[in-house]
Design a protein around this motif. Structure first.
Motif, PDB file in Angstrom:
ATOM      1  N   MET A  17       0.933  -1.177   0.125  1.00 36.39           N
ATOM      2  CA  MET A  17      -0.121   0.158  -0.008  1.00 36.39           C
ATOM      3  C   MET A  17       0.837   1.351   0.021  1.00 36.39           C
ATOM      4  O   MET A  17       0.487   2.262  -0.533  1.00 36.39           O
ATOM      5  CB  MET A  17      -0.803   0.002   1.074  1.00 36.39           C
ATOM      6  CG  MET A  17      -1.835  -0.643   1.085  1.00 36.39           C
ATOM      7  SD  MET A  17      -3.118  -0.692   2.698  1.00 36.39           S
ATOM      8  CE  MET A  17      -3.571   1.000   2.600  1.00 36.39           C
ATOM      9  N   ARG A  20       2.254   1.749  -3.630  1.00 33.01           N
ATOM     10  CA  ARG A  20       1.333   2.245  -4.353  1.00 33.01           C
ATOM     11  C   ARG A  20       1.089   3.785  -3.956  1.00 33.01           C
ATOM     12  O   ARG A  20       0.860   4.914  -4.839  1.00 33.01           O
ATOM     13  CB  ARG A  20       0.018   1.691  -4.231  1.00 33.01           C
ATOM     14  CG  ARG A  20      -0.042   0.150  -4.656  1.00 33.01           C
ATOM     15  CD  ARG A  20      -1.370  -0.286  -4.438  1.00 33.01           C
ATOM     16  NE  ARG A  20      -2.562   0.402  -5.107  1.00 33.01           N
ATOM     17  CZ  ARG A  20      -3.922   0.180  -4.841  1.00 33.01           C
ATOM     18  NH1 ARG A  20      -4.233  -0.352  -3.309  1.00 33.01           N
ATOM     19  NH2 ARG A  20      -4.683   0.920  -5.364  1.00 33.01           N
ATOM     20  N   THR A  87      -0.316   3.356  13.479  1.00 35.80           N
ATOM     21  CA  THR A  87      -1.650   3.616  14.097  1.00 35.80           C
ATOM     22  C   THR A  87      -1.636   4.437  15.386  1.00 35.80           C
ATOM     23  O   THR A  87      -2.713   4.616  15.817  1.00 35.80           O
ATOM     24  CB  THR A  87      -2.441   2.360  14.459  1.00 35.80           C
ATOM     25  OG1 THR A  87      -1.717   1.607  15.383  1.00 35.80           O
ATOM     26  CG2 THR A  87      -2.642   1.409  13.280  1.00 35.80           C
ATOM     27  N   PRO A 109      -5.559   5.086   9.388  1.00 31.70           N
ATOM     28  CA  PRO A 109      -5.401   4.904   7.823  1.00 31.70           C
ATOM     29  C   PRO A 109      -5.157   6.345   7.275  1.00 31.70           C
ATOM     30  O   PRO A 109      -5.359   7.496   7.822  1.00 31.70           O
ATOM     31  CB  PRO A 109      -6.860   4.565   7.576  1.00 31.70           C
ATOM     32  CG  PRO A 109      -7.618   5.077   8.709  1.00 31.70           C
ATOM     33  CD  PRO A 109      -6.842   5.098  10.076  1.00 31.70           C
TER      34      PRO A 109
ATOM     35  N   ARG B  15     -15.608   3.721   9.939  1.00 34.49           N
ATOM     36  CA  ARG B  15     -14.718   4.496   9.130  1.00 34.49           C
ATOM     37  C   ARG B  15     -13.561   4.148   8.928  1.00 34.49           C
ATOM     38  O   ARG B  15     -12.779   4.163   7.807  1.00 34.49           O
ATOM     39  CB  ARG B  15     -14.470   5.601  10.463  1.00 34.49           C
ATOM     40  CG  ARG B  15     -13.250   6.662   9.868  1.00 34.49           C
ATOM     41  CD  ARG B  15     -13.084   7.727  10.918  1.00 34.49           C
ATOM     42  NE  ARG B  15     -12.622   7.578  11.971  1.00 34.49           N
ATOM     43  CZ  ARG B  15     -11.611   7.100  12.568  1.00 34.49           C
ATOM     44  NH1 ARG B  15     -10.590   7.232  11.626  1.00 34.49           N
ATOM     45  NH2 ARG B  15     -11.472   6.812  13.842  1.00 34.49           N
ATOM     46  N   VAL B  16     -12.876   3.312   9.673  1.00 36.47           N
ATOM     47  CA  VAL B  16     -11.336   2.444   9.303  1.00 36.47           C
ATOM     48  C   VAL B  16     -11.657   1.581   8.158  1.00 36.47           C
ATOM     49  O   VAL B  16     -10.689   1.453   7.336  1.00 36.47           O
ATOM     50  CB  VAL B  16     -10.954   1.861  10.714  1.00 36.47           C
ATOM     51  CG1 VAL B  16      -9.931   1.095  10.255  1.00 36.47           C
ATOM     52  CG2 VAL B  16     -10.587   2.910  11.668  1.00 36.47           C
ATOM     53  N   SER B  20      -9.736   2.790   5.090  1.00 40.12           N
ATOM     54  CA  SER B  20      -8.290   1.993   4.988  1.00 40.12           C
ATOM     55  C   SER B  20      -8.385   1.091   3.483  1.00 40.12           C
ATOM     56  O   SER B  20      -7.481   0.790   2.937  1.00 40.12           O
ATOM     57  CB  SER B  20      -7.930   1.323   6.119  1.00 40.12           C
ATOM     58  OG  SER B  20      -8.714   0.408   6.449  1.00 40.12           O
ATOM     59  N   ASN B  70      -8.569  -4.781  -2.286  1.00 44.93           N
ATOM     60  CA  ASN B  70      -8.686  -3.138  -2.013  1.00 44.93           C
ATOM     61  C   ASN B  70      -7.446  -2.599  -1.624  1.00 44.93           C
ATOM     62  O   ASN B  70      -6.879  -1.660  -2.104  1.00 44.93           O
ATOM     63  CB  ASN B  70      -9.854  -2.797  -1.318  1.00 44.93           C
ATOM     64  CG  ASN B  70     -11.137  -2.881  -2.074  1.00 44.93           C
ATOM     65  OD1 ASN B  70     -11.331  -3.624  -3.338  1.00 44.93           O
ATOM     66  ND2 ASN B  70     -12.197  -2.510  -1.390  1.00 44.93           N
ATOM     67  N   MET B  71      -6.807  -3.106  -0.617  1.00 51.47           N
ATOM     68  CA  MET B  71      -5.505  -2.542   0.045  1.00 51.47           C
ATOM     69  C   MET B  71      -4.365  -2.847  -1.131  1.00 51.47           C
ATOM     70  O   MET B  71      -3.708  -1.887  -1.385  1.00 51.47           O
ATOM     71  CB  MET B  71      -4.948  -3.396   1.100  1.00 51.47           C
ATOM     72  CG  MET B  71      -6.045  -3.060   2.326  1.00 51.47           C
ATOM     73  SD  MET B  71      -5.719  -4.150   3.793  1.00 51.47           S
ATOM     74  CE  MET B  71      -5.899  -2.827   5.265  1.00 51.47           C
ATOM     75  N   GLU B  91      -3.636  -6.186   9.464  1.00 44.99           N
ATOM     76  CA  GLU B  91      -3.339  -4.905   9.405  1.00 44.99           C
ATOM     77  C   GLU B  91      -4.799  -3.887   9.862  1.00 44.99           C
ATOM     78  O   GLU B  91      -4.396  -2.733  10.455  1.00 44.99           O
ATOM     79  CB  GLU B  91      -2.849  -4.336   8.143  1.00 44.99           C
ATOM     80  CG  GLU B  91      -2.510  -3.181   7.840  1.00 44.99           C
ATOM     81  CD  GLU B  91      -1.332  -2.681   8.824  1.00 44.99           C
ATOM     82  OE1 GLU B  91      -0.730  -3.327   9.676  1.00 44.99           O
ATOM     83  OE2 GLU B  91      -1.196  -1.395   8.704  1.00 44.99           O
ATOM     84  N   ILE B  95      -4.911  -1.165  12.505  1.00 47.59           N
ATOM     85  CA  ILE B  95      -5.604   0.255  12.610  1.00 47.59           C
ATOM     86  C   ILE B  95      -6.517   0.405  13.580  1.00 47.59           C
ATOM     87  O   ILE B  95      -6.981   1.582  14.250  1.00 47.59           O
ATOM     88  CB  ILE B  95      -5.823   0.486  11.181  1.00 47.59           C
ATOM     89  CG1 ILE B  95      -4.833   0.493  10.287  1.00 47.59           C
ATOM     90  CG2 ILE B  95      -6.421   1.981  10.918  1.00 47.59           C
ATOM     91  CD1 ILE B  95      -4.721   0.305   8.637  1.00 47.59           C
TER      92      ILE B  95
END
Lengths: 135, 157
Positions: A17, A20, A87, A109, B15-16, B20, B70-71, B91, B95
């Motif tokens: 990620m 990217r 985080t 995030p 939200r996360v 993310s 998606n990540m 992950e 988060i």
């Protein structure tokens, strides 16, 4: 010419990620290196010329705090800027990171804009930087 | 007893997931699935600080693959998305837990997070009130988030 960047995170998904995201920011990249913990990252830094480190804090084997401490104690690595991507939301911890010499902080995030803005704060305008580095 | 509000867990989880991994979820209206037959993958992460405990995140394999793809920016059926779906779940939980702790305790306290581990099956919640759990719906798939707080000194409003 671009920046030689080391991404340090125990999550392979996160390393991908971040790669990217770096593309989206437009920062010129010379070479990209990866490490899954602080210990592997230090070995990478001994064998490769690294200009910038993007590192997580919470990792097995050697965490980001220990890695940064070793970098700062090593004259060859002390000046390599470190941006922490974590985080961590504690202002106390973020202050501690800054006091240990961390150049920037991005909280997960993250958006590409978050990363781009922090990169610019740390390395400056990379159009100028890239020009200077190739001169 | 320190017990996070259900609405806070729902809000933070949604939200996360969206921020993310572009996965959209909302509180589930339907009754939750039977845990003994629900096919889901799960991860757990412990935390220590002013209070300690763990968070668990459970989702069907389809959602785990969606998170992963998606990540990674790949197709859901790509080998990478399948291979790294547990990594994506871990992950995401990392988060989630970090963001939840800040929402609950504010930005001053320091918490140390452990390393996420995979879990085999969600256990039934004990009746002692130590676990808050929320169910969300993502494209028709149930998602479960649990937060267990061990060391409680004050209740969070």
């Amino acid at each position: 010419m671009g920046f030689n960047i080391l991404i340090v995170d125990d999550s392979k998904v996160t390393r991908i990620m971040i790669k990217r995201t770096l593309k989206l920011t437009g920062i010129p990249v010379g070479s990209l290196h990866e490490a899954e913990n602080g210990q592997v990252a230090l070995e990478e830094m001994k064998t490769n010329k690294i200009d910038l480190v993007l590192a997580d804090i919470n990792m097995p084997v050697m965490d980001g705090m220990a890695m940064i401490a070793q970098m700062k104690a090593d004259p060859e690595l002390a000046s390599v800027p470190v941006i922490v991507i974590s985080t961590e939301g504690s202002s106390t911890r973020i202050e501690e990171l800054r006091s240990k010499g961390v150049a920037g902080y991005v909280r997960k995030p993250f958006t590409p804009e978050d990363v781009r803005d922090t990169l610019r704060q740390v390395v400056g305008d990379w159009d100028d930087e890239a020009r200077d580095r190739s001169a | 007893m320190m017990k996070p509000e259900t609405a806070l867990l729902e809000r933070t989880t949604a939200r996360v997931l969206e921020d993310s991994a572009f996965v959209f979820a909302m509180p589930m209206d339907a009754p939750p699935p039977d845990l003994s037959t629900w096919q889901a993958v799960g991860v757990r992460l412990t935390f220590q600080g002013p209070f300690s405990g763990y968070c668990e995140f459970w989702a069907p394999f389809e959602v785990a693959k969606l998170l992963s793809s998606n990540m990674l920016g790949t197709d859901e059926d790509s080998p990478d998305a399948q291979e790294m779906c547990f990594d994506a779940m871990k992950e995401t939980l990392n988060i989630l837990c970090g963001n939840l702790l800040t929402e609950i305790a504010g930005s001053t306290p320091v918490f140390n997070l452990g390393t996420p581990t995979t879990q085999s099956k969600p256990e039934p919640v004990p009746d002692d009130g130590s676990i808050t759990e929320v169910w969300l719906n993502s494209d028709g798939h149930p998602i479960l988030l649990r937060m267990h707080v061990k060391d409680e000194s004050s209740r969070v409003a």
